[in-house]
Design an enzyme around this catalytic site. Structure first.
Site, PDB file in Angstrom:
ATOM      1  CE1 TYR A  85      -4.248   1.492   0.165  1.00  0.00           C
ATOM      2  CE2 TYR A  85      -3.021   3.076   1.668  1.00  0.00           C
ATOM      3  CZ  TYR A  85      -4.186   2.895   1.045  1.00  0.00           C
ATOM      4  OH  TYR A  85      -5.315   3.779   0.975  1.00  0.00           O
ATOM      5  CE  LYS A 139      -3.612   4.418  -2.395  1.00  0.00           C
ATOM      6  NZ  LYS A 139      -4.654   4.664  -3.396  1.00  0.00           N
TER       7      LYS A 139
END
Length: 282
Positions: free
Chosen positions: A168, A172
């Site tokens: 994640y 991002k």
């Protein structure tokens, strides 16, 4: 160079927009779609779940302002995203004026080395490659038009680098870097680039993703304590893109992390390591 009329137009990108929103079937994506409709927009509501996309379009119809068009799209497929761009141009009878690369998934709870490459491929395919495909396909259309906006949805995870969130965090951070690069490349073009970096927003991302039970429970608690509504985040981000702002960091905790990480990188990393030792087990 932009003239006065171009600057005036770009202050109102979100008004009466011809917008494409990915991940529009729920959460922040749905909030973006509904807020754009309230502002008089014509919105392509793209989602991998056809029923959710249709539901968002129906909610727009119920508003009595704007219009919504459901489209099924898997953003991890370059062919799907190319088809989305083609359909959007047919619906709008021309290029979109605003593109929101929002579709994303949650993943977390395991340290690097225990995650598994299948989960890395899945998370990066949606969270990072989905945004890359969207930017590659739609940027030429907006650049040629000479005006409009692109909003990429990242996360405070992109700079916070919290433990047991490797895929994640990486996805991002990539979206942030891509957005910063595009802001430089499109400077003076009339196309505004904005990257959204929230901490917790009250959505279903923790439930729909690949998150261990312990990490999901912690995320639910933090979301309840500090999470903003997706409606507030969407409105704030659209206003920021209208003003030409690159970053939207909508919460106090995200801003604190932003400054701690940059001014005190060593102590920050050690503090994050301590956090990893008190996180709930899988």
């Amino acid at each position: 160079m932009l003239g006065p009329l171009d600057n005036l137009f770009n202050k109102h990108i979100s008004a009466n927009a011809k917008a494409v929103v990915t991940g529009a079937g729920s959460g922040i994506g749905r909030a973006f779609a509904l807020e754009l409709a309230r502002r008089g927009g014509d919105v392509v509501c793209a989602d991998i779940d056809a029923d959710r996309a249709t539901e968002t379009a129906k909610l727009i119809a119920d508003l009595g302002v704007g219009s919504g068009h459901p489209v099924t799209c898997d953003v991890s497929s370059r062919d799907d995203v190319a088809t989305l761009a083609k359909l959007a141009q047919e619906i709008f009878n021309g290029p979109p004026t605003l593109v929101i690369n929002n579709a994303g998934v949650g993943i977390g709870g395991k340290p690097v080395g225990e995650i598994g490459l299948d989960d890395w491929d899945w998370a990066l395919g949606i969270n990072l490659w989905g945004v890359i495909y969207g930017c590659e396909v739609f940027t030429p259309l907006l650049r040629e038009a000479g005006r409009g906006g692109i909003i990429n949805v990242a996360s405070a995870a992109g700079f916070a680098a919290a433990p047991v969130m490797g895929p994640y965090n990486v996805s991002k951070a990539g979206v942030m870097s891509l957005s910063e690069t595009m802001a430089a490349e499109l400077s003076g073009s009339g196309v505004n680039i904005t990257v959204l970096c929230p901490t917790f927003v009250k959505t279903n991302v923790a439930k729909d993703g690949r998150i261990t039970a312990g990490a999901s429970s912690l995320a639910d608690r933090l979301m309840a304590w500090t999470g903003l509504s997706p409606e507030k985040v969407a409105a704030q981000t659209l206003d920021a893109n209208d003003r030409g702002r690159l970053y939207v960091v909508p919460q106090f905790d995200a801003n604190v992390i932003w400054h701690l990480k940059r001014h005190f990188p060593g102590p920050y990393a050690r503090g994050a390591g301590l956090l990893a030792r008190v996180l709930p087990d899988n």
